[in-house]
Write a protein that holds these residues in place. Structure first.
Motif, PDB file in Angstrom:
ATOM      1  N   VAL A 157      92.050  37.647 -77.407  1.00  0.00           N
ATOM      2  CA  VAL A 157      92.723  38.712 -76.447  1.00  0.00           C
ATOM      3  C   VAL A 157      92.084  39.846 -77.465  1.00  0.00           C
ATOM      4  N   ALA A 158      91.664  40.585 -76.655  1.00  0.00           N
ATOM      5  CA  ALA A 158      91.200  42.395 -77.648  1.00  0.00           C
ATOM      6  C   ALA A 158      92.358  43.259 -77.016  1.00  0.00           C
ATOM      7  N   GLU A 159      92.942  44.138 -77.222  1.00  0.00           N
ATOM      8  CA  GLU A 159      93.772  45.378 -76.987  1.00  0.00           C
ATOM      9  C   GLU A 159      92.919  46.558 -76.884  1.00  0.00           C
ATOM     10  N   ILE A 160      92.602  47.289 -76.055  1.00  0.00           N
ATOM     11  CA  ILE A 160      91.889  48.568 -76.299  1.00  0.00           C
ATOM     12  C   ILE A 160      92.423  49.546 -75.144  1.00  0.00           C
ATOM     13  N   GLN A 161      92.480  50.608 -75.887  1.00  0.00           N
ATOM     14  CA  GLN A 161      93.742  51.790 -75.443  1.00  0.00           C
ATOM     15  C   GLN A 161      95.467  50.831 -74.685  1.00  0.00           C
ATOM     16  N   ASP A 162      95.464  50.146 -75.653  1.00  0.00           N
ATOM     17  CA  ASP A 162      97.247  49.831 -74.132  1.00  0.00           C
ATOM     18  C   ASP A 162      96.903  48.936 -73.610  1.00  0.00           C
ATOM     19  N   ASN A 163      95.666  48.419 -73.451  1.00  0.00           N
ATOM     20  CA  ASN A 163      95.112  47.461 -72.380  1.00  0.00           C
ATOM     21  C   ASN A 163      94.898  45.907 -73.164  1.00  0.00           C
ATOM     22  N   LEU A 164      95.199  45.018 -72.081  1.00  0.00           N
ATOM     23  CA  LEU A 164      94.615  43.862 -72.888  1.00  0.00           C
ATOM     24  C   LEU A 164      93.708  43.387 -72.217  1.00  0.00           C
ATOM     25  N   TYR A 165      92.722  42.737 -72.939  1.00  0.00           N
ATOM     26  CA  TYR A 165      91.719  41.632 -72.361  1.00  0.00           C
ATOM     27  C   TYR A 165      91.746  40.503 -72.213  1.00  0.00           C
ATOM     28  N   PHE A 166      91.402  39.286 -71.452  1.00  0.00           N
ATOM     29  CA  PHE A 166      91.061  37.665 -71.799  1.00  0.00           C
ATOM     30  C   PHE A 166      89.848  37.445 -71.811  1.00  0.00           C
ATOM     31  N   THR A 167      89.045  36.721 -72.788  1.00  0.00           N
ATOM     32  CA  THR A 167      88.053  36.542 -72.855  1.00  0.00           C
ATOM     33  C   THR A 167      87.843  35.405 -73.340  1.00  0.00           C
ATOM     34  N   ALA A 168      87.066  34.393 -72.554  1.00  0.00           N
ATOM     35  CA  ALA A 168      86.676  32.764 -72.196  1.00  0.00           C
ATOM     36  C   ALA A 168      85.595  32.729 -72.393  1.00  0.00           C
ATOM     37  N   ILE A 169      85.252  31.718 -73.681  1.00  0.00           N
ATOM     38  CA  ILE A 169      83.801  31.053 -74.163  1.00  0.00           C
ATOM     39  C   ILE A 169      83.947  29.940 -73.225  1.00  0.00           C
ATOM     40  N   MET A 170      83.259  29.387 -72.677  1.00  0.00           N
ATOM     41  CA  MET A 170      83.313  27.910 -71.597  1.00  0.00           C
ATOM     42  C   MET A 170      81.666  27.017 -71.643  1.00  0.00           C
ATOM     43  N   ARG A 171      81.945  26.108 -71.815  1.00  0.00           N
ATOM     44  CA  ARG A 171      80.718  25.028 -72.404  1.00  0.00           C
ATOM     45  C   ARG A 171      80.915  24.191 -72.107  1.00  0.00           C
ATOM     46  N   ASP A 172      79.777  23.798 -70.781  1.00  0.00           N
ATOM     47  CA  ASP A 172      79.968  22.437 -69.200  1.00  0.00           C
ATOM     48  C   ASP A 172      79.447  21.082 -70.906  1.00  0.00           C
ATOM     49  N   ILE A 173      80.669  20.471 -70.523  1.00  0.00           N
ATOM     50  CA  ILE A 173      80.250  18.740 -71.455  1.00  0.00           C
ATOM     51  C   ILE A 173      80.102  18.391 -70.846  1.00  0.00           C
ATOM     52  N   THR A 174      79.893  17.902 -69.364  1.00  0.00           N
ATOM     53  CA  THR A 174      79.731  16.789 -69.064  1.00  0.00           C
ATOM     54  C   THR A 174      79.077  16.498 -69.189  1.00  0.00           C
ATOM     55  N   GLU A 175      77.840  16.193 -69.704  1.00  0.00           N
ATOM     56  CA  GLU A 175      76.598  15.175 -70.310  1.00  0.00           C
ATOM     57  C   GLU A 175      77.425  15.360 -71.237  1.00  0.00           C
ATOM     58  N   TYR A 176      77.891  15.768 -72.405  1.00  0.00           N
ATOM     59  CA  TYR A 176      78.525  15.714 -74.281  1.00  0.00           C
ATOM     60  C   TYR A 176      79.627  13.968 -73.571  1.00  0.00           C
ATOM     61  N   GLU A 177      80.152  13.882 -73.125  1.00  0.00           N
ATOM     62  CA  GLU A 177      81.387  13.304 -72.644  1.00  0.00           C
ATOM     63  C   GLU A 177      81.187  12.445 -71.924  1.00  0.00           C
ATOM     64  N   ALA A 178      79.723  12.295 -71.105  1.00  0.00           N
ATOM     65  CA  ALA A 178      79.121  10.866 -70.461  1.00  0.00           C
ATOM     66  C   ALA A 178      78.662   9.894 -71.901  1.00  0.00           C
ATOM     67  N   MET A 179      77.924  10.904 -72.818  1.00  0.00           N
ATOM     68  CA  MET A 179      77.094  10.005 -74.341  1.00  0.00           C
ATOM     69  C   MET A 179      78.666   9.701 -75.108  1.00  0.00           C
ATOM     70  N   GLU A 180      79.715  10.499 -74.970  1.00  0.00           N
ATOM     71  CA  GLU A 180      80.762   9.994 -76.058  1.00  0.00           C
ATOM     72  C   GLU A 180      81.400   8.755 -75.001  1.00  0.00           C
ATOM     73  N   ALA A 181      81.345   8.581 -73.707  1.00  0.00           N
ATOM     74  CA  ALA A 181      81.677   7.169 -73.203  1.00  0.00           C
ATOM     75  C   ALA A 181      80.789   6.604 -73.394  1.00  0.00           C
ATOM     76  N   ARG A 182      79.818   6.872 -73.151  1.00  0.00           N
ATOM     77  CA  ARG A 182      78.631   5.194 -73.616  1.00  0.00           C
ATOM     78  C   ARG A 182      78.544   4.566 -74.865  1.00  0.00           C
ATOM     79  N   VAL A 183      79.105   6.090 -76.193  1.00  0.00           N
ATOM     80  CA  VAL A 183      79.328   5.521 -77.902  1.00  0.00           C
ATOM     81  C   VAL A 183      80.382   4.672 -77.568  1.00  0.00           C
ATOM     82  N   LEU A 184      81.022   4.679 -76.628  1.00  0.00           N
ATOM     83  CA  LEU A 184      82.744   4.411 -76.448  1.00  0.00           C
ATOM     84  C   LEU A 184      82.494   3.059 -76.814  1.00  0.00           C
ATOM     85  N   GLN A 185      81.565   2.713 -75.762  1.00  0.00           N
ATOM     86  CA  GLN A 185      81.189   1.600 -74.507  1.00  0.00           C
ATOM     87  C   GLN A 185      80.413   0.650 -75.199  1.00  0.00           C
TER      88      GLN A 185
END
Length: 420
Positions: A157-185
């Motif tokens: 979150v950043a406060e600029i001139q008394d206004n709040l702005y919320f930023t999200a940094i996102m990463r698609d982890i579909t392949e990561y979760e599939a790999m994680e499931a394979r390792v667990l299996q």
């Protein structure tokens, strides 16, 4: 040296002279130019213009980095409205910047999580207490086509001139979760395999002793028919258990393939010869179809023979009242194919989806390892095995062997495919 009059100063928006260029010009009156600034003001404005140019360059660099990031970056204001949306977010969600900017964030949040996110924002605005800011979390988002997918996300979150702005940094982890499931299996299978190997080792010798004694007593005189039937049942059950133990051992400690060039057709003939009496006993007709001649291919005769025996055995067991088995051989692209088809009841949808999973079986006394072992063998050969079973119209199991020497990709886990 160019003098100011020669540059047509009336065509410029602004001229910062500093009284240097115009000082030596005869018959030149600064009053004639509205766009001329001289003296200390010119030097101040020149410094200011340089600073603005530097700020502009930095802003362009920062904007370029943000817009070009492969991760999705989305910024919203305190009204939950999207005011920042980079190219990574476009690729991830399917909405263009033009479509996303100015929209409520619920555009990309699936229904179960919309209220949760809105409540989080309201709670933060009221208390300024951060519960998820600065932390990595896993959430579910929704693409433009309606598909939901997992993503890893961090908030700031950043406060600029008394206004709040919320930023999200996102990463698609579909392949990561599939790999994680394979390792667990893989870890689970390794643990199960270790247990199975230990059990198989412990019960192998007692089974040999019990079975050996039962078969010896069957040959000995002095037993009446009921006793012999019981001894025969013991011997048969022990044989069945020995077969199960052998399958377990083969699955968890499968030897590496010893491939050499050879004719698969001869192997098919050998496997069919072994089942001749069984076919007659179960009233099963066998039909051979050679769509194309088969060239020599590299394979392990013992292991591929084991696959064919398993497929023929399953085909026989699928036809209690008799039927027909069709063996079809062909070359398809860069592979040799052998298909074993039966006219049994076919596979139920659940069985078709799980038929190659270890320990999945539809038989009362099956281990669920036969087809899993076949799958491992074919993967070891750089080939594959798949099933095709239209409901009520029998089943066809097809194995594919590469025409040329190959090996499975590093780290690739065996994966059978069902085409039911």
């Amino acid at each position: 040296m160019n003098l100011l009059p020669d540059l047509h100063p009336e065509g410029f928006d602004l001229i910062l002279d500093g009284q240097f260029l115009t000082a030596g010009i005869v018959d030149f009156s600064p009053d004639r130019l509205d766009n001329l600034i001289t003296g200390p003001a010119a030097r101040f404005l020149k410094a200011l213009a340089c600073q603005l140019q530097e700020l502009r360059q930095k802003q362009e660099i920062n904007a370029g980095v943000i817009m070009g990031a492969t991760d999705g970056l989305i910024t919203i204001n305190s009204d939950h409205v999207i005011i920042g949306y980079n190219h990574g977010a476009e690729q991830m969600f399917g909405y263009s910047r033009t479509e996303a900017l100015g929209q409520d964030l619920k555009l990309i949040i699936p229904p179960p999580f919309r209220d949760v996110h809105a409540d989080f924002l309201r709670r933060y605005l009221a208390t300024r207490e951060a519960h998820v800011l600065g932390r990595q979390r896993r959430l579910t988002a929704r693409r433009r086509d309606g598909r939901e997918f997992p993503l890893s996300i961090s908030f700031s979150v950043a406060e600029i001139q008394d206004n709040l702005y919320f930023t999200a940094i996102m990463r698609d982890i579909t392949e990561y979760e599939a790999m994680e499931a394979r390792v667990l299996q893989s870890e689970r299978l390794a643990a199960v395999g270790s247990t199975v190997a230990h059990i198989a080792h412990e019960i192998k010798n007692p089974l040999l002793i019990i079975g050996g004694f039962a078969r010896q007593l069957l040959k000995a005189p002095g037993f009446d028919d009921p006793a012999r039937r019981k001894l025969s049942m013991i011997a048969e059950e022990v044989s069945h258990l020995e077969e199960m133990v052998a399958e377990m051992r083969d699955f968890v400690r499968h030897p590496a393939a010893q491939k050499r060039p050879g004719q698969v057709t001869a192997l098919v003939d050998e496997a069919l010869e072994m089942f001749q009496d069984t076919f007659k006993e179960h009233n099963i007709q066998v039909r051979r179809v050679e769509e194309t001649p088969l060239p020599p291919v590299p394979f392990d005769p013992k292991q591929v023979h084991q696959v064919l025996i398993n497929l023929l055995k399953n085909a026989v067991e699928a036809m209690d009242q008799g039927g027909e088995i069709t063996i079809t051989t062909r070359v398809r692209e860069d592979k040799v194919e052998i298909s074993v088809s039966d006219t049994g009841a076919g596979l139920a949808p659940e069985a078709a989806e799980n038929i190659f999973q270890p320990y999945f079986t539809t038989k009362e006394k099956g281990t669920g390892l036969g087809l899993a072992i076949c799958q491992n063998i074919m993967t070891e050969h750089g080939g594959c095995i798949f099933a095709d079973s239209p409901p009520g119209r029998g089943a066809t199991f097809t194995i594919q062997l590469p025409l040329h020497e190959t090996s499975p990709a590093a780290g690739e886990s065996p994966a059978g495919e069902s085409r039911g």
